[in-house]
Motif scaffolding. Structure first.
Motif, PDB file in Angstrom:
ATOM      1  N   GLY A   1       0.779  -8.244  -5.541  1.00  0.00           N
ATOM      2  CA  GLY A   1       1.946  -8.633  -6.318  1.00  0.00           C
ATOM      3  C   GLY A   1       2.583  -7.377  -6.885  1.00  0.00           C
ATOM      4  N   GLU A   2       2.773  -7.358  -8.177  1.00  0.00           N
ATOM      5  CA  GLU A   2       3.436  -6.218  -8.817  1.00  0.00           C
ATOM      6  C   GLU A   2       2.466  -5.271  -9.502  1.00  0.00           C
ATOM      7  OE1 GLU A   2       6.644  -5.555  -8.445  1.00  0.00           O
ATOM      8  OE2 GLU A   2       6.693  -7.321  -7.141  1.00  0.00           O
ATOM      9  N   LYS A   3       1.157  -5.560  -9.448  1.00  0.00           N
ATOM     10  CA  LYS A   3       0.207  -4.744 -10.200  1.00  0.00           C
ATOM     11  C   LYS A   3      -0.760  -4.028  -9.272  1.00  0.00           C
ATOM     12  CE  LYS A   3      -2.153  -4.636 -14.581  1.00  0.00           C
ATOM     13  NZ  LYS A   3      -2.343  -5.356 -15.858  1.00  0.00           N
ATOM     14  N   ALA A   4      -0.972  -2.734  -9.537  1.00  0.00           N
ATOM     15  CA  ALA A   4      -1.891  -1.927  -8.748  1.00  0.00           C
ATOM     16  C   ALA A   4      -3.327  -2.202  -9.181  1.00  0.00           C
ATOM     17  CB  ALA A   4      -1.569  -0.451  -8.912  1.00  0.00           C
ATOM     18  N   ILE A   5      -4.238  -2.166  -8.211  1.00  0.00           N
ATOM     19  CA  ILE A   5      -5.658  -2.357  -8.531  1.00  0.00           C
ATOM     20  C   ILE A   5      -6.109  -1.343  -9.571  1.00  0.00           C
ATOM     21  CG2 ILE A   5      -7.999  -2.174  -7.615  1.00  0.00           C
ATOM     22  CD1 ILE A   5      -7.103  -3.416  -5.065  1.00  0.00           C
ATOM     23  N   ASN A   6      -5.644  -0.104  -9.450  1.00  0.00           N
ATOM     24  CA  ASN A   6      -6.064   0.950 -10.378  1.00  0.00           C
ATOM     25  C   ASN A   6      -5.644   0.672 -11.819  1.00  0.00           C
ATOM     26  OD1 ASN A   6      -7.298   2.424  -8.373  1.00  0.00           O
ATOM     27  ND2 ASN A   6      -5.526   3.719  -7.974  1.00  0.00           N
TER      28      ASN A   6
ATOM     29  N   GLU B   1      -9.123   7.979  -3.253  1.00  0.00           N
ATOM     30  CA  GLU B   1      -8.929   9.159  -4.099  1.00  0.00           C
ATOM     31  C   GLU B   1      -7.472   9.316  -4.523  1.00  0.00           C
ATOM     32  OE1 GLU B   1     -12.555   9.318  -2.128  1.00  0.00           O
ATOM     33  OE2 GLU B   1     -10.670   9.564  -1.035  1.00  0.00           O
ATOM     34  N   LYS B   2      -6.578   8.780  -3.694  1.00  0.00           N
ATOM     35  CA  LYS B   2      -5.158   8.949  -3.976  1.00  0.00           C
ATOM     36  C   LYS B   2      -4.405   7.752  -3.412  1.00  0.00           C
ATOM     37  CE  LYS B   2      -1.334  12.209  -3.178  1.00  0.00           C
ATOM     38  NZ  LYS B   2      -0.936  13.452  -2.476  1.00  0.00           N
ATOM     39  N   GLY B   3      -3.312   7.355  -4.081  1.00  0.00           N
ATOM     40  CA  GLY B   3      -2.503   6.242  -3.614  1.00  0.00           C
ATOM     41  C   GLY B   3      -2.787   4.969  -4.383  1.00  0.00           C
ATOM     42  N   GLU B   4      -2.016   3.934  -4.079  1.00  0.00           N
ATOM     43  CA  GLU B   4      -2.106   2.676  -4.800  1.00  0.00           C
ATOM     44  C   GLU B   4      -2.096   1.485  -3.844  1.00  0.00           C
ATOM     45  OE1 GLU B   4      -2.655   2.408  -7.893  1.00  0.00           O
ATOM     46  OE2 GLU B   4      -1.935   4.227  -8.869  1.00  0.00           O
TER      47      GLU B   4
ATOM     48  N   VAL C   1       0.851  -1.188   0.000  1.00  0.00           N
ATOM     49  CA  VAL C   1       0.000   0.000   0.000  1.00  0.00           C
ATOM     50  C   VAL C   1       0.887   1.238   0.000  1.00  0.00           C
ATOM     51  CG1 VAL C   1      -1.832   1.245   1.216  1.00  0.00           C
ATOM     52  CG2 VAL C   1      -1.739  -1.262   1.330  1.00  0.00           C
ATOM     53  N   GLU C   2       0.606   2.161  -0.907  1.00  0.00           N
ATOM     54  CA  GLU C   2       1.421   3.365  -1.016  1.00  0.00           C
ATOM     55  C   GLU C   2       0.566   4.620  -0.960  1.00  0.00           C
ATOM     56  OE1 GLU C   2       3.958   3.323  -4.436  1.00  0.00           O
ATOM     57  OE2 GLU C   2       5.134   1.608  -3.742  1.00  0.00           O
ATOM     58  N   ASN C   3       0.748   5.405   0.096  1.00  0.00           N
ATOM     59  CA  ASN C   3       0.174   6.749   0.227  1.00  0.00           C
ATOM     60  C   ASN C   3      -1.334   6.749  -0.012  1.00  0.00           C
ATOM     61  OD1 ASN C   3       0.373   9.532   0.729  1.00  0.00           O
ATOM     62  ND2 ASN C   3       0.524  10.006  -1.453  1.00  0.00           N
ATOM     63  N   LEU C   4      -2.043   5.882   0.685  1.00  0.00           N
ATOM     64  CA  LEU C   4      -3.475   5.708   0.453  1.00  0.00           C
ATOM     65  C   LEU C   4      -4.296   6.771   1.187  1.00  0.00           C
ATOM     66  CD1 LEU C   4      -5.147   3.532  -1.125  1.00  0.00           C
ATOM     67  CD2 LEU C   4      -5.733   2.607   1.121  1.00  0.00           C
TER      68      LEU C   4
END
Length: 254
Positions: free
Chosen positions: A61-66, A54-57, A4-7
């Motif tokens: 694995g290696e793929k973001a949901i977005n 609204e922001k973040g990923e 999780v990055e900067n959610l």
């Protein structure tokens, strides 16, 4: 692993999650803890894809949901198992039918193949010969074990548990905790448990993140949580029912 990055997540003008960055490790029981209103449930629902941030990923694995298309998101959901707070079993279905439900929804297995798998997982959670019983005919602890069996029947890569010990007596709660941890290791899956139960923290907290007002205030494991000088964490730990009971026992002995 889940990364999780900067959610960030808001509802109207109220920001609930404020830039959370963390990882949930494969083969470990990862716990989300915090006071009521800290954002635990919203965070869990973001991980499940029920809420869009609204922001973040969020990376599986290696793929973001977005970055996933609809087919990829559908495939991801098929690899998720979920244990709901109240068990969420279908009252009109037998234990066997409840556990078979994900197989009917996500696979094209034949009936005998599905039944074989159902019996495997029921055996794993120590519920042999419970197939034809209805949820109303079994105890709360047994219902939680059925819910776990249903969550793992389709060989998930990710297991999510929302307050799995809610409503259980302490002895049964420990059994459920240990079962979740054993299954996590056996299946080598990424397990995320949303809980307020300090017994769970002490029993299975291999990776713990503590949320405070929508921020990640602390992370570590169940040996480190008692050594931290983070006041928010220590206030949470020592205000729990578990430590209130310990203090009461100590006062009686004094």
């Amino acid at each position: 692993m889940i990364r999780v990055e900067n959610l960030h997540k808001s509802f109207g003008d109220e920001e609930i999650l404020k830039g959370i960055t963390t990882t949930f490790e494969k083969g470990k029981t990862n716990l989300i803890i915090g006071q009521s209103g800290s954002g635990k449930t919203v965070f869990l629902k973001c991980l499940l894809g029920l809420f869009d941030a609204e922001k973040g990923e969020i990376y599986y694995g290696e793929k973001a949901i977005n970055d996933m298309d609809d087919d990829e998101k559908k495939e991801l959901r098929e690899h998720m198992g979920m244990v709901f707070q109240g068990g969420a079993l279908f009252d009109s279905m037998t234990v066997e039918e409840n556990v078979m439900f994900p197989l009917r929804m996500f696979t094209k297995k034949k009936k005998d193949e599905m039944l074989h798998r159902v019996n495997e997982v029921l055996d794993r959670v120590n519920l042999v010969n419970a197939n034809k019983k209805y949820p109303s005919e079994i105890s709360g602890g047994m219902q939680k074990r059925v819910a776990i069996a249903r969550a793992i029947v389709n060989y998930p890569r990710f297991l999510f548990c929302d307050e799995p010990n809610s409503g259980l007596d302490p002895k049964t709660a420990i059994l459920i905790d240990n079962l979740i941890q054993e299954i996590t290791r056996e299946y080598d899956i990424t397990t995320v448990v949303n809980t307020h139960d300090m017994n769970s923290v002490m029993e299975i907290g291999e990776k713990i993140i503590f949320l405070q007002k929508g921020t990640l205030a602390w992370q570590g494991d169940n040996s480190q949580i008692f050594k931290t000088d983070n006041k928010d964490v220590t206030d949470f730990v020592y205000s729990s029912d578990l430590f209130k009971k310990i203090r009461d026992i100590q006062n009686l002995e004094d």
